[in-house]
Motif scaffolding. Structure first.
Motif, PDB file in Angstrom:
ATOM      1  N   PRO A 143       0.808  -0.988  -0.154  1.00  0.00           N
ATOM      2  CA  PRO A 143       0.067  -0.049  -0.027  1.00  0.00           C
ATOM      3  C   PRO A 143       0.709   1.153   0.010  1.00  0.00           C
ATOM      4  CG  PRO A 143      -0.699  -1.774   1.757  1.00  0.00           C
ATOM      5  CD  PRO A 143       0.622  -1.957   1.032  1.00  0.00           C
ATOM      6  N   PHE A 144       0.482   2.343  -0.855  1.00  0.00           N
ATOM      7  CA  PHE A 144       1.357   3.402  -1.042  1.00  0.00           C
ATOM      8  C   PHE A 144       0.535   4.674  -0.879  1.00  0.00           C
ATOM      9  CE2 PHE A 144       3.918   6.243  -3.434  1.00  0.00           C
ATOM     10  CZ  PHE A 144       5.389   5.842  -3.166  1.00  0.00           C
ATOM     11  N   GLY A 145       0.826   5.297   0.093  1.00  0.00           N
ATOM     12  CA  GLY A 145       0.146   6.912   0.154  1.00  0.00           C
ATOM     13  C   GLY A 145       0.817   7.850  -0.797  1.00  0.00           C
ATOM     14  N   GLY A 146       1.525   8.843   0.039  1.00  0.00           N
ATOM     15  CA  GLY A 146       2.340   9.708  -0.572  1.00  0.00           C
ATOM     16  C   GLY A 146       3.932   9.222  -0.737  1.00  0.00           C
ATOM     17  N   GLY A 147       4.251   8.002  -0.062  1.00  0.00           N
ATOM     18  CA  GLY A 147       5.284   7.752  -0.314  1.00  0.00           C
ATOM     19  C   GLY A 147       6.413   8.251   0.353  1.00  0.00           C
ATOM     20  N   ALA A 224      -1.677   4.903   9.033  1.00  0.00           N
ATOM     21  CA  ALA A 224      -0.927   3.702   9.085  1.00  0.00           C
ATOM     22  C   ALA A 224       0.376   3.837   9.672  1.00  0.00           C
ATOM     23  CB  ALA A 224      -0.777   3.235   7.668  1.00  0.00           C
ATOM     24  N   HIS A 225       0.770   5.077   9.824  1.00  0.00           N
ATOM     25  CA  HIS A 225       2.211   5.234  10.364  1.00  0.00           C
ATOM     26  C   HIS A 225       2.007   6.013  11.857  1.00  0.00           C
ATOM     27  CE1 HIS A 225       5.360   3.455   8.342  1.00  0.00           C
ATOM     28  NE2 HIS A 225       5.740   4.537   7.605  1.00  0.00           N
ATOM     29  N   ARG A 226       0.720   6.142  12.181  1.00  0.00           N
ATOM     30  CA  ARG A 226       0.406   6.664  13.101  1.00  0.00           C
ATOM     31  C   ARG A 226       1.317   8.064  13.649  1.00  0.00           C
ATOM     32  NH1 ARG A 226      -2.022   2.934  17.388  1.00  0.00           N
ATOM     33  NH2 ARG A 226      -2.640   4.681  18.779  1.00  0.00           N
ATOM     34  N   PHE A 279      -2.043  -5.324   7.713  1.00  0.00           N
ATOM     35  CA  PHE A 279      -3.171  -5.800   8.111  1.00  0.00           C
ATOM     36  C   PHE A 279      -4.364  -5.665   6.821  1.00  0.00           C
ATOM     37  CE2 PHE A 279      -2.431  -4.870  12.715  1.00  0.00           C
ATOM     38  CZ  PHE A 279      -1.674  -6.174  13.021  1.00  0.00           C
ATOM     39  N   GLY A 280      -4.106  -4.688   6.167  1.00  0.00           N
ATOM     40  CA  GLY A 280      -5.182  -4.420   5.250  1.00  0.00           C
ATOM     41  C   GLY A 280      -4.720  -2.892   4.604  1.00  0.00           C
ATOM     42  N   VAL A 281      -5.867  -2.515   3.650  1.00  0.00           N
ATOM     43  CA  VAL A 281      -5.580  -1.167   3.106  1.00  0.00           C
ATOM     44  C   VAL A 281      -6.688  -0.202   3.496  1.00  0.00           C
ATOM     45  CG1 VAL A 281      -5.590   0.151   0.736  1.00  0.00           C
ATOM     46  CG2 VAL A 281      -4.671  -2.248   0.980  1.00  0.00           C
ATOM     47  N   ILE A 282      -6.364   0.780   4.254  1.00  0.00           N
ATOM     48  CA  ILE A 282      -7.453   1.651   4.798  1.00  0.00           C
ATOM     49  C   ILE A 282      -7.968   2.544   3.287  1.00  0.00           C
ATOM     50  CG2 ILE A 282      -7.772   3.672   5.891  1.00  0.00           C
ATOM     51  CD1 ILE A 282      -5.047   3.020   7.346  1.00  0.00           C
TER      52      ILE A 282
HETATM   53  C1  LIG Z   1      10.616  15.706   4.909  1.00  0.00           C
HETATM   54  C2  LIG Z   1       9.583  14.728   6.053  1.00  0.00           C
HETATM   55  C3  LIG Z   1       9.023  15.348   6.740  1.00  0.00           C
HETATM   56  C4  LIG Z   1       8.303  14.494   7.822  1.00  0.00           C
HETATM   57  N1  LIG Z   1       7.453  15.113   8.559  1.00  0.00           N
HETATM   58  C5  LIG Z   1       6.866  14.230   9.470  1.00  0.00           C
HETATM   59  C6  LIG Z   1       6.063  14.834  10.674  1.00  0.00           C
HETATM   60  O1  LIG Z   1       6.159  16.045  11.024  1.00  0.00           O
HETATM   61  N2  LIG Z   1       5.238  13.917  11.351  1.00  0.00           N
HETATM   62  C7  LIG Z   1       4.967  12.548  10.793  1.00  0.00           C
HETATM   63  O2  LIG Z   1       4.419  12.024  11.588  1.00  0.00           O
HETATM   64  N3  LIG Z   1       5.900  12.268   9.701  1.00  0.00           N
HETATM   65  C8  LIG Z   1       6.541  12.947   9.187  1.00  0.00           C
HETATM   66  N4  LIG Z   1       7.471  12.388   8.053  1.00  0.00           N
HETATM   67  C9  LIG Z   1       7.056  10.687   7.655  1.00  0.00           C
HETATM   68  C10 LIG Z   1       5.962  10.678   6.848  1.00  0.00           C
HETATM   69  O3  LIG Z   1       5.480  11.881   6.110  1.00  0.00           O
HETATM   70  C11 LIG Z   1       4.684  10.115   7.680  1.00  0.00           C
HETATM   71  O4  LIG Z   1       4.892   8.816   8.102  1.00  0.00           O
HETATM   72  C12 LIG Z   1       3.359  10.194   6.897  1.00  0.00           C
HETATM   73  O5  LIG Z   1       2.271   9.724   7.601  1.00  0.00           O
HETATM   74  C13 LIG Z   1       3.475   9.053   5.764  1.00  0.00           C
HETATM   75  O6  LIG Z   1       2.337   9.251   4.785  1.00  0.00           O
HETATM   76  P1  LIG Z   1       2.453   8.714   3.490  1.00  0.00           P
HETATM   77  O7  LIG Z   1       1.028   8.977   2.708  1.00  0.00           O
HETATM   78  O8  LIG Z   1       3.535   9.446   2.560  1.00  0.00           O
HETATM   79  O9  LIG Z   1       2.504   7.256   3.576  1.00  0.00           O
HETATM   80  P2  LIG Z   1       3.373   6.360   2.669  1.00  0.00           P
HETATM   81  O10 LIG Z   1       4.731   6.762   3.068  1.00  0.00           O
HETATM   82  O11 LIG Z   1       3.179   6.172   1.414  1.00  0.00           O
HETATM   83  O12 LIG Z   1       3.079   4.942   3.590  1.00  0.00           O
HETATM   84  C14 LIG Z   1       3.545   4.805   4.976  1.00  0.00           C
HETATM   85  C15 LIG Z   1       2.945   3.507   5.459  1.00  0.00           C
HETATM   86  O13 LIG Z   1       1.484   3.422   5.508  1.00  0.00           O
HETATM   87  C16 LIG Z   1       1.133   2.580   4.691  1.00  0.00           C
HETATM   88  N5  LIG Z   1      -0.080   2.877   3.976  1.00  0.00           N
HETATM   89  C17 LIG Z   1       0.050   4.300   3.287  1.00  0.00           C
HETATM   90  N6  LIG Z   1      -1.400   4.208   3.075  1.00  0.00           N
HETATM   91  C18 LIG Z   1      -2.251   3.391   3.421  1.00  0.00           C
HETATM   92  C19 LIG Z   1      -3.288   2.891   3.210  1.00  0.00           C
HETATM   93  N7  LIG Z   1      -4.285   3.799   2.723  1.00  0.00           N
HETATM   94  N8  LIG Z   1      -3.802   1.622   3.845  1.00  0.00           N
HETATM   95  C20 LIG Z   1      -2.983   1.222   4.609  1.00  0.00           C
HETATM   96  N9  LIG Z   1      -1.685   1.332   4.583  1.00  0.00           N
HETATM   97  C21 LIG Z   1      -1.181   2.621   4.001  1.00  0.00           C
HETATM   98  C22 LIG Z   1       2.312   2.216   3.668  1.00  0.00           C
HETATM   99  O14 LIG Z   1       2.289   0.469   3.390  1.00  0.00           O
HETATM  100  C23 LIG Z   1       3.312   2.374   4.747  1.00  0.00           C
HETATM  101  O15 LIG Z   1       3.769   1.213   5.407  1.00  0.00           O
HETATM  102  C24 LIG Z   1       8.068  13.244   7.149  1.00  0.00           C
HETATM  103  C25 LIG Z   1       8.800  12.418   6.359  1.00  0.00           C
HETATM  104  C26 LIG Z   1       9.518  13.385   5.409  1.00  0.00           C
HETATM  105  C27 LIG Z   1      10.150  12.904   4.163  1.00  0.00           C
END
Ligand SMILES: Cc1cc2nc3c(=O)[nH]c(=O)nc-3n(C[C@H](O)[C@H](O)[C@H](O)COP(=O)(O)OP(=O)(O)OC[C@H]3O[C@@H](n4cnc5c(N)ncnc54)[C@H](O)[C@@H]3O)c2cc1C
Length: 566
Positions: A143-147, A224-226, A279-282
């Motif tokens: 699963p990939f949100g914003g990566g 997903a990453h709390r 566990f699954g895809v939100i």
């Molecule tokens: C420059 C920078 C600054 C940051 N600052 C912060 C900050 O201030 N606070 C903070 O908490 N984090 C921060 N982060 C970390 C990151 O942005 C967070 O962890 C964010 O919550 C990830 O969201 P995403 O949509 O990019 O998820 P992704 O990176 O795409 O995925 C994160 C995890 O969630 C899973 N996932 C994604 N979408 C779903 C879905 N729909 N269902 C199930 N699983 C899913 C993925 O498989 C992966 O395990 C930062 C990262 C960077 C690079």
């Protein structure tokens, strides 16, 4: 009254860097600043900083094949051929996240974790269909949100399977419902920060979750990453504001109730927050929202040292002060922020006068900058009184506004640093107030020592900074940032050594292995220590119930091993 609507605005992947931060068109204003690079070289004890450009995508081979034709056709039938993509750019973009470790690999051209294809589902039914197909055909699904994961959370790992696909949720970005009466909003999980806030603020509401990755990260990824946003002192972390979720699994849809409270056994939404895609895809989530505050003030305070600033933050947190953010930088972070801000500026008489005043107030040697965000006059006044009690100097809103203006720009600087042979990485943790001082000292020392052991030349050194970013009545989160000269002949080994030293110090001193970034791949070596063997067994049992084939996000959150193969 229910108000429906509010379409999102998904991010066009082609406009984002596949091997760095943010918009491809963004020009980092610092990249051309010679004064910055000279200053940095001298801080790091390096004679000069070498150009170390990333390898361009056109030069690279993508290892591993694309999807076999029958699989591709089956996915085309589920999601539409235009939403199953396997260009080099798509596969490279989804190979890894955005940690320092990920960037080292991407910049060096290591695309060994590129998925065979990327599927962009348009709704929950398509997600369920993709999962059912992948479970039947034994294909790993990431699963990939914003990566933007910085813990190896989206690495396109195949696990025991032949093939992995990325399931990119960014096309599922609609606001489904805003319930102003209950103070909740329900949105699809792929909605990103700006789209979510735009839809909410149009109704006078806000979620208030503003991570530094706000522009590119998504609701599903936050849950997903709390995660924790910069204003978590007021709005809480993802586990606090999540009310309900829909989790698509290979066995069907798990829906958690949206009751304000319930004693009907453990709350299933708590399994979703922090589930990291295993566990699954939100597919959608209901979250608590609040009215947009009438006041929004960022203000700086200077404390004479870290202990007095820490005591002020602790007092505010224990008193329930209500500030949205109290971000306290330690002396090294404050020194660097001030030196960085002063680069290229001529010192005037007023600056000298200000320095003399700070000296008089005892803030000359190791001052520590606190930036507070206040959304009501009561919390601002009460924090001002606490700050005075601990001897702080009020720097007014100018310092606060400067911080607010630049807060989303700094991640771009990381790429410019990497282009000059300089590494920058972060670790974060949290612990109770009683343990914070020892945790701070030990982690800082461990990072500093590991950098000194791995720098590329004698006399070179790193800069280790820390801030308290999130605070609670019972404890706080420490976020360390460290900048160091890269050992260009082994920079991944260098990172691993520093990361291991920091993590071991954290665990030995009573800190969690992650306050808000998650576990992913990077924190696996320490997760069993934190959860205990029985805790890991419980998590494995939940995974087995929801994802019996184990196709979801292999190699994240749970360490390899028992019960099946141990
Ligand atoms: C420059 C920078 C600054 C940051 N600052 C912060 C900050 O201030 N606070 C903070 O908490 N984090 C921060 N982060 C970390 C990151 O942005 C967070 O962890 C964010 O919550 C990830 O969201 P995403 O949509 O990019 O998820 P992704 O990176 O795409 O995925 C994160 C995890 O969630 C899973 N996932 C994604 N979408 C779903 C879905 N729909 N269902 C199930 N699983 C899913 C993925 O498989 C992966 O395990 C930062 C990262 C960077 C690079």
């Amino acid at each position: 009254m229910l108000i429906r609507g509010g379409a999102g605005m998904g991010v066009d992947r082609a406009k984002i860097r596949w091997n760095g931060w943010g918009w491809a068109a963004h020009k980092d204003e610092f990249a051309q600043r010679d004064d910055l690079w000279k200053w940095l070289a001298s801080e790091l004890g390096m004679p000069a900083l070498l150009a170390t450009p990333a390898r361009p995508l056109e030069e690279l081979e993508l290892p591993g094949g694309k999807l076999p034709l029958p699989d591709r056709e089956a996915l085309n039938a589920i999601a539409g051929a235009e939403n199953v993509r396997d260009s080099a750019y798509e596969r490279a973009f989804h190979a890894l996240g955005r940690s320092y470790h990920d960037l080292l690999r991407l910049r060096a051209g290591d695309l060994s974790t590129a998925p065979a294809a990327v599927v962009y589902p348009r709704g929950a039914d398509e997600v369920l269909a993709v999962l059912a197909f992948a479970a039947r055909e034994r294909i790993a699904v990431v699963p990939f949100g914003g990566g933007t994961s910085v813990v190896g959370g989206v690495t396109g790992a195949r696990g025991p399977f032949q093939t992995a696909i990325a399931l990119d949720l960014s096309a599922m970005d609609r606001m489904i419902e805003v319930d102003a009466v209950s103070g909740t909003a329900t949105a699809e999980a792929g909605i990103n920060g700006p789209a979510l806030e735009k839809a909410l603020q149009a109704k006078g509401l806000t979620l208030g979750h503003i991570p530094q990755s706000f522009e590119f990260s998504t609701l599903g990824g936050w849950i997903a990453h709390r995660g924790a946003g910069q204003l978590s002192n007021r709005y809480g972390c993802a586990g606090d504001w999540l009310v309900a979720a829909k989790l698509a699994t290979p066995r069907g849809m798990l829906s958690t109730g949206d009751f304000p409270a319930s004693a009907a056994g453990p709350h299933l939404a708590d399994l979703v927050a922090g589930s990291e895609g295993i566990f699954g895809v939100i597919t959608e989530a209901t979250v608590r929202v609040r009215p947009v505050p009438a006041m929004n003030e960022y203000r700086g305070y200077l404390f004479r040292d870290f202990p007095s600033g820490t005591a002020a933050v602790r007092t505010a947190a224990r008193d329930g002060n209500g500030a949205a953010m109290l971000r306290l930088a330690d002396a090294e972070e404050t020194r660097l922020l001030r030196a960085f801000g002063a680069l290229g500026k001529v010192r005037r008489a007023a600056d000298k006068l200000a320095d003399a005043y700070l000296k008089l107030r005892g803030c000359a040697d190791r001052p520590c900058l606190l930036i507070g965000a206040f959304e009501d006059p009561v919390s601002r006044r009460s924090f001002a009184a606490i700050a005075r009690r601990f001897g702080a100097v009020d720097l007014s809103t100018a310092a606060g506004e400067r911080w607010r203006r630049t807060r989303f720009q700094l991640p771009y600087l990381r790429d410019s640093l990497l282009d000059r042979g300089v590494g920058v990485a972060k670790v974060e943790t949290a612990s109770s107030w009683a343990k914070i001082d020892a945790l701070y000292a030990a982690t800082r020392a461990a990072i500093d020592a590991a950098i000194r052991e791995t720098v590329p030349r004698e006399g070179a050194r790193g800069m280790v900074m820390c801030h308290i970013g999130h605070s609670y009545p019972t404890g706080a989160c420490l976020g360390f940032t460290f900048v160091f000269p890269r050992a260009l002949d082994g920079d991944i080994a260098q990172w691993s050594k520093i990361k291991t030293a920091a993590s071991e110090a954290i665990v030995a001193n009573g800190g969690t292995i992650s306050h808000h970034l998650g576990v992913g791949e990077d924190h696996l070596p320490w997760i069993a220590q934190e959860k205990g063997a029985l805790g890991i067994d419980v998590l494995r049992a939940i995974k087995a119930a929801l994802d019996p084939e184990g196709i979801l996000n292999p190699g994240k959150l749970l360490p390899p091993g028992p019960p099946e193969d141990g």
